[in-house]
Design a protein around this motif. Structure first.
Motif, PDB file in Angstrom:
ATOM      1  N   UNK A  57       0.840  -1.194   0.000  1.00  0.00           N
ATOM      2  CA  UNK A  57       0.000   0.000   0.000  1.00  0.00           C
ATOM      3  C   UNK A  57       0.879   1.250   0.000  1.00  0.00           C
ATOM      4  N   UNK A  58       0.710   2.097  -1.001  1.00  0.00           N
ATOM      5  CA  UNK A  58       1.527   3.297  -1.154  1.00  0.00           C
ATOM      6  C   UNK A  58       1.261   4.286  -0.026  1.00  0.00           C
ATOM      7  N   UNK A  59       0.036   4.353   0.458  1.00  0.00           N
ATOM      8  CA  UNK A  59      -0.311   5.342   1.480  1.00  0.00           C
ATOM      9  C   UNK A  59       0.462   5.138   2.778  1.00  0.00           C
ATOM     10  N   UNK A  60       0.986   3.940   3.020  1.00  0.00           N
ATOM     11  CA  UNK A  60       1.765   3.692   4.235  1.00  0.00           C
ATOM     12  C   UNK A  60       3.197   4.205   4.114  1.00  0.00           C
ATOM     13  N   UNK A  61       3.659   4.426   2.889  1.00  0.00           N
ATOM     14  CA  UNK A  61       5.037   4.864   2.666  1.00  0.00           C
ATOM     15  C   UNK A  61       5.156   6.380   2.510  1.00  0.00           C
ATOM     16  N   UNK A  62       4.050   7.098   2.501  1.00  0.00           N
ATOM     17  CA  UNK A  62       4.079   8.540   2.287  1.00  0.00           C
ATOM     18  C   UNK A  62       4.655   9.266   3.502  1.00  0.00           C
TER      19      UNK A  62
END
Length: 104
Positions: free
Chosen positions: A2-7
């Protein structure tokens, strides 16, 4: 994955993953404002208007690259920390100069 966890914090705050256009513009504006603040607090000297315009133009252009890096790296967060440190330094410097003026 999930990209949102790396933001980064500000990228997640501005919801870059949900609304990329608005989120990136908000992140860009945030980085530009924080960069200008850090520059003014730490490095700016009195310059003629043309030289200041050139410096701020290149500062704003450089923030474009920082914005793309700032999606996943803590660029804006680092600028916030730098601004806080410089603000504390300027306040203490001002207080110290005031105390020296009283002593003399």
């Amino acid at each position: 994955m999930d990209v949102s966890q790396r933001l980064s914090f500000f990228a997640a705050l501005f919801k870059v993953h949900e609304n990329p256009t608005t989120g990136m513009w908000l992140l860009y504006i945030t980085i530009v404002l924080l960069s200008i603040l850090v520059f003014k607090l730490g490095f700016a000297k009195k310059l003629p208007i043309i030289k200041s315009a050139v410096i701020y133009t290149f500062l704003i252009l450089g923030c474009t690259v920082l914005t793309f890096l700032g999606v996943f790296l803590p660029v804006a967060e680092g600028l916030v920390v730098a601004a806080l440190i410089l603000i504390i330094y300027k306040i203490r410097l001002h207080q110290e100069k005031k105390e020296q003026a009283k002593a003399e």
